[in-house]
Design a protein around this motif. Structure first.
Motif, PDB file in Angstrom:
ATOM      1  N   SER B  22       0.822  -1.217   0.000  1.00  0.00           N
ATOM      2  CA  SER B  22       0.000   0.000   0.000  1.00  0.00           C
ATOM      3  C   SER B  22       0.855   1.266   0.000  1.00  0.00           C
ATOM      4  O   SER B  22       0.331   2.362   0.064  1.00  0.00           O
ATOM      5  CB  SER B  22      -0.915   0.003   1.228  1.00  0.00           C
ATOM      6  N   ALA B  23       2.170   1.127  -0.066  1.00  0.00           N
ATOM      7  CA  ALA B  23       3.054   2.290   0.032  1.00  0.00           C
ATOM      8  C   ALA B  23       2.857   3.240  -1.149  1.00  0.00           C
ATOM      9  O   ALA B  23       2.740   2.799  -2.287  1.00  0.00           O
ATOM     10  CB  ALA B  23       4.510   1.829   0.076  1.00  0.00           C
ATOM     11  N   PRO B  24       2.790   4.546  -0.885  1.00  0.00           N
ATOM     12  CA  PRO B  24       2.669   5.514  -1.979  1.00  0.00           C
ATOM     13  C   PRO B  24       3.919   5.506  -2.858  1.00  0.00           C
ATOM     14  O   PRO B  24       5.040   5.375  -2.354  1.00  0.00           O
ATOM     15  CB  PRO B  24       2.533   6.857  -1.252  1.00  0.00           C
ATOM     16  N   ALA B  25       3.727   5.636  -4.171  1.00  0.00           N
ATOM     17  CA  ALA B  25       4.864   5.652  -5.090  1.00  0.00           C
ATOM     18  C   ALA B  25       5.724   6.886  -4.821  1.00  0.00           C
ATOM     19  O   ALA B  25       5.215   7.961  -4.527  1.00  0.00           O
ATOM     20  CB  ALA B  25       4.356   5.676  -6.524  1.00  0.00           C
ATOM     21  N   ARG B  26       7.042   6.713  -4.907  1.00  0.00           N
ATOM     22  CA  ARG B  26       7.940   7.867  -4.768  1.00  0.00           C
ATOM     23  C   ARG B  26       7.939   8.675  -6.054  1.00  0.00           C
ATOM     24  O   ARG B  26       7.711   8.130  -7.137  1.00  0.00           O
ATOM     25  CB  ARG B  26       9.360   7.377  -4.509  1.00  0.00           C
ATOM     26  N   GLU B  27       8.250   9.935  -5.919  1.00  0.00           N
ATOM     27  CA  GLU B  27       8.309  10.792  -7.107  1.00  0.00           C
ATOM     28  C   GLU B  27       9.512  10.393  -7.964  1.00  0.00           C
ATOM     29  O   GLU B  27      10.637  10.388  -7.478  1.00  0.00           O
ATOM     30  CB  GLU B  27       8.463  12.242  -6.640  1.00  0.00           C
ATOM     31  N   PRO B  28       9.282  10.033  -9.236  1.00  0.00           N
ATOM     32  CA  PRO B  28      10.413   9.657 -10.089  1.00  0.00           C
ATOM     33  C   PRO B  28      11.376  10.839 -10.254  1.00  0.00           C
ATOM     34  O   PRO B  28      10.932  11.978 -10.445  1.00  0.00           O
ATOM     35  CB  PRO B  28       9.750   9.319 -11.430  1.00  0.00           C
ATOM     36  N   GLN B 101       6.357  17.930  -8.202  1.00  0.00           N
ATOM     37  CA  GLN B 101       5.365  17.485  -7.206  1.00  0.00           C
ATOM     38  C   GLN B 101       3.950  17.549  -7.769  1.00  0.00           C
ATOM     39  O   GLN B 101       3.124  16.677  -7.510  1.00  0.00           O
ATOM     40  CB  GLN B 101       5.470  18.350  -5.938  1.00  0.00           C
ATOM     41  N   LEU B 102       3.683  18.599  -8.544  1.00  0.00           N
ATOM     42  CA  LEU B 102       2.354  18.701  -9.169  1.00  0.00           C
ATOM     43  C   LEU B 102       2.132  17.556 -10.154  1.00  0.00           C
ATOM     44  O   LEU B 102       1.056  16.951 -10.192  1.00  0.00           O
ATOM     45  CB  LEU B 102       2.226  20.052  -9.893  1.00  0.00           C
ATOM     46  N   MET B 106      -0.723  14.456 -10.005  1.00  0.00           N
ATOM     47  CA  MET B 106      -1.689  14.141 -11.068  1.00  0.00           C
ATOM     48  C   MET B 106      -1.478  12.721 -11.607  1.00  0.00           C
ATOM     49  O   MET B 106      -2.436  11.986 -11.849  1.00  0.00           O
ATOM     50  CB  MET B 106      -1.570  15.154 -12.212  1.00  0.00           C
ATOM     51  N   ALA B 107      -0.230  12.342 -11.798  1.00  0.00           N
ATOM     52  CA  ALA B 107       0.063  11.063 -12.462  1.00  0.00           C
ATOM     53  C   ALA B 107      -0.055   9.872 -11.524  1.00  0.00           C
ATOM     54  O   ALA B 107      -0.397   8.774 -11.958  1.00  0.00           O
ATOM     55  CB  ALA B 107       1.462  11.106 -13.076  1.00  0.00           C
ATOM     56  N   ALA B 108       0.230  10.081 -10.238  1.00  0.00           N
ATOM     57  CA  ALA B 108       0.267   8.939  -9.309  1.00  0.00           C
ATOM     58  C   ALA B 108      -0.686   9.096  -8.130  1.00  0.00           C
ATOM     59  O   ALA B 108      -0.851   8.162  -7.347  1.00  0.00           O
ATOM     60  CB  ALA B 108       1.693   8.751  -8.788  1.00  0.00           C
ATOM     61  N   GLY B 109      -1.313  10.271  -7.995  1.00  0.00           N
ATOM     62  CA  GLY B 109      -2.229  10.457  -6.878  1.00  0.00           C
ATOM     63  C   GLY B 109      -1.519  10.458  -5.540  1.00  0.00           C
ATOM     64  O   GLY B 109      -2.033   9.917  -4.562  1.00  0.00           O
ATOM     65  N   VAL B 110      -0.327  11.049  -5.505  1.00  0.00           N
ATOM     66  CA  VAL B 110       0.452  11.104  -4.268  1.00  0.00           C
ATOM     67  C   VAL B 110       0.817  12.562  -3.986  1.00  0.00           C
ATOM     68  O   VAL B 110       1.258  13.283  -4.871  1.00  0.00           O
ATOM     69  CB  VAL B 110       1.736  10.247  -4.369  1.00  0.00           C
ATOM     70  N   SER B 111       0.613  12.995  -2.725  1.00  0.00           N
ATOM     71  CA  SER B 111       0.841  14.391  -2.354  1.00  0.00           C
ATOM     72  C   SER B 111       2.331  14.644  -2.118  1.00  0.00           C
ATOM     73  O   SER B 111       3.108  13.691  -1.971  1.00  0.00           O
ATOM     74  CB  SER B 111       0.056  14.716  -1.082  1.00  0.00           C
ATOM     75  N   PRO B 112       2.746  15.927  -2.056  1.00  0.00           N
ATOM     76  CA  PRO B 112       4.166  16.220  -1.808  1.00  0.00           C
ATOM     77  C   PRO B 112       4.683  15.613  -0.509  1.00  0.00           C
ATOM     78  O   PRO B 112       5.862  15.296  -0.416  1.00  0.00           O
ATOM     79  CB  PRO B 112       4.200  17.750  -1.748  1.00  0.00           C
ATOM     80  N   LEU B 131       3.444  13.031 -19.636  1.00  0.00           N
ATOM     81  CA  LEU B 131       3.964  13.867 -18.553  1.00  0.00           C
ATOM     82  C   LEU B 131       4.120  15.308 -19.008  1.00  0.00           C
ATOM     83  O   LEU B 131       3.961  16.243 -18.218  1.00  0.00           O
ATOM     84  CB  LEU B 131       5.304  13.311 -18.052  1.00  0.00           C
ATOM     85  N   GLN B 132       4.409  15.500 -20.305  1.00  0.00           N
ATOM     86  CA  GLN B 132       4.544  16.866 -20.814  1.00  0.00           C
ATOM     87  C   GLN B 132       3.232  17.636 -20.665  1.00  0.00           C
ATOM     88  O   GLN B 132       3.223  18.804 -20.287  1.00  0.00           O
ATOM     89  CB  GLN B 132       4.991  16.859 -22.288  1.00  0.00           C
ATOM     90  N   ASP B 133       2.107  16.975 -20.960  1.00  0.00           N
ATOM     91  CA  ASP B 133       0.807  17.640 -20.789  1.00  0.00           C
ATOM     92  C   ASP B 133       0.584  18.015 -19.327  1.00  0.00           C
ATOM     93  O   ASP B 133       0.034  19.079 -19.018  1.00  0.00           O
ATOM     94  CB  ASP B 133      -0.337  16.737 -21.271  1.00  0.00           C
ATOM     95  N   LEU B 134       1.001  17.133 -18.427  1.00  0.00           N
ATOM     96  CA  LEU B 134       0.786  17.403 -16.997  1.00  0.00           C
ATOM     97  C   LEU B 134       1.651  18.562 -16.507  1.00  0.00           C
ATOM     98  O   LEU B 134       1.172  19.418 -15.748  1.00  0.00           O
ATOM     99  CB  LEU B 134       1.054  16.134 -16.168  1.00  0.00           C
TER     100      LEU B 134
END
Lengths: 153, 295
Positions: B22-28, B101-102, B106-112, B131-134
């Motif tokens: 259930s761990a939130p994904a880290r920011e790539p 972070q934004l 959007m891409a992973a549903g994980v907050s900063p 990702l470019q659109d995001l």
């Protein structure tokens, strides 16, 4: 012979009674009236929209008449169409949300916005195809009211 | 007697596995290299319908007026009440966030701060976005007016109130794969991108299972209205018999072929879609004709 007549009469009554019952229900009758009013909007919008999209040849007189009729329709008070107790909670056929009665000022504002948009369209609809651009605002006014006051289906 | 330690060990193992899964994904790390274009972002923002939920509830979407993304709209659901957060570029909003972070939100549903967002935020769809659109959307948001509205906590019932449960939900239901596996033309491919990703149309038009995951076997086949009374219609070719031109005109003006007018949440969807180039509305229509019909 006699019996056949009675049976037929009962059968006939069974067929027509739902319609009669609806006509006798003043709330259902009001609902039917306002749905007819919406259809009159749609008919005139269809003429203007058909011309705006190029599905129908532009006709200045017809465009002016349809837009003027929209103004006339939008000017109707409609008060008798919207008795309390005729929302979607009361009738399966009704898409009128209770918000109409809970926020009657907002409902009146939405109607006023349609009248303003229709009046602006009527001023230009007979001047050429580009005079139909106001259709967008009329659609916006319809949508703004439906957004708040009409159930999604 | 001997069962007890084994039982305890098994419970611990399951809990441990649950914690890991259930761990939130880290920011790539690669997100940091993205650079946004605010003008392109204006269109992607409209396509993604961000303002539909995040705009000041007292305001309406208007193509000519930069939206105030104060949040504050309340969404009552079976799991509890969600309140749209402030995503304006102020300190109370997302002003202090990095672009990366934004994008990650959007891409992973994980907050900063590394917490799962609940899927009222449609990142299940946005996870398919370029990702470019995001990052373009992020750049556009930074140009918008500030709102100092403070966010309030969500009001969820147990066990949904445990944010970690969302991690397991994501494993079950969030997939980067396209639902329409093959797009036969570039136009259908573009339509698929707009509908399945940014437009997040399925979030309302596709029914959900008991745990709130989309039932992809009934893709776009209609569902109960998630934000009020009534139903969201079936828009598969089995039921939606409008021509492509009808669909294009509807997305531009809100008028149906019978000159009824879109209502409910679809009103703001039309306002967003009307801002896109006509080719995008045509692509959406082509896609809707290409998906399987579901009765």
């Amino acid at each position: 012979m006699h019996r056949t007549v009675i049976v037929s009469a009962i059968a006939l009554a069974a067929t027509v009674s739902p319609a009669l019952a609806q006509d006798r229900d003043p709330l259902a009758a009001a609902m039917s009236a306002r749905q007819s009013h919406m259809q009159l909007y749609a008919h005139n919008l269809g003429i203007l929209g058909g011309m705006a999209r190029g599905d129908m040849e532009y006709d200045a007189d017809m465009a002016a008449i349809a837009a003027a009729d929209l103004v006339a329709l939008a000017s109707v008070s409609q008060q008798a169409y919207w008795p309390e107790g005729s929302s979607n909670a009361d009738y399966e056929d009704s898409r009128a949300l209770p918000a109409i009665w809970e926020d009657s000022a907002g409902f009146e504002e939405a109607k006023a916005a349609l009248l303003a948009a229709a009046t602006a369209l009527a001023a230009t609809a007979g001047t050429g195809p580009e005079g139909l651009a106001g259709m967008r605002d009329v659609g916006g006014a319809c949508g703004a009211c439906h957004e708040t006051f009409q159930e999604s289906r | 007697m001997r069962l007890l330690p084994w039982g305890a060990a098994l419970a611990l193992l399951i809990a441990g596995a649950g914690w890991v899964l259930s761990a939130p994904a880290r920011e790539p790390e690669t997100h940091a290299a993205l650079v946004g274009d605010p003008e392109a972002g204006r269109l992607s923002f409209a396509a993604a319908g961000c303002a539909s939920c995040h705009i000041d509830p007292e305001a309406d979407i208007d193509a000519g007026v930069p939206p105030v993304l104060s949040g504050g709209e309340r969404f009552e659901t079976a799991f509890g009440t969600f309140v749209a957060p402030n995503i304006s570029p102020s300190p109370q909003g997302v002003g202090d966030w990095t672009d990366a972070q934004l994008v990650h939100a959007m891409a992973a549903g994980v907050s900063p701060d590394g917490q799962h967002y609940y899927p009222a935020f449609p990142y299940g769809s946005y996870s398919r976005a370029d990702l470019q659109d995001l990052v373009d959307i992020a750049a556009y948001i930074r140009t918008l007016p500030h709102s100092d509205r403070e966010n309030e906590p969500r009001e969820l019932s147990f066990p949904y109130s445990i944010a970690r449960t969302v991690g397991l939900w994501k494993r079950l239901y969030v997939s980067p794969d396209w639902v329409l596996e093959t797009a036969d033309t570039p136009e259908i491919e573009r339509g698929r991108y707009l509908v399945e990703s940014l437009g997040h149309c399925a979030e309302c038009h596709t029914p959900r299972g008991a745990l709130g995951g989309l039932d992809t076997t009934r893709w776009m086949a209609g569902a109960p209205n998630p934000s009020g009374e009534g139903r969201i219609p079936n828009i598969t070719p089995a039921v939606l018999t409008w021509s492509e031109a009808d669909i294009v005109a509807y997305l531009d003006t809100g008028f149906t072929p019978d000159f009824d007018v879109a209502g409910g949440s679809m009103t703001s969807v039309v306002k967003n879609m009307a801002q896109l180039p006509a080719s995008d509305r045509e692509a959406i229509a082509a896609y809707l004709k290409a998906i399987p019909g579901v009765e």
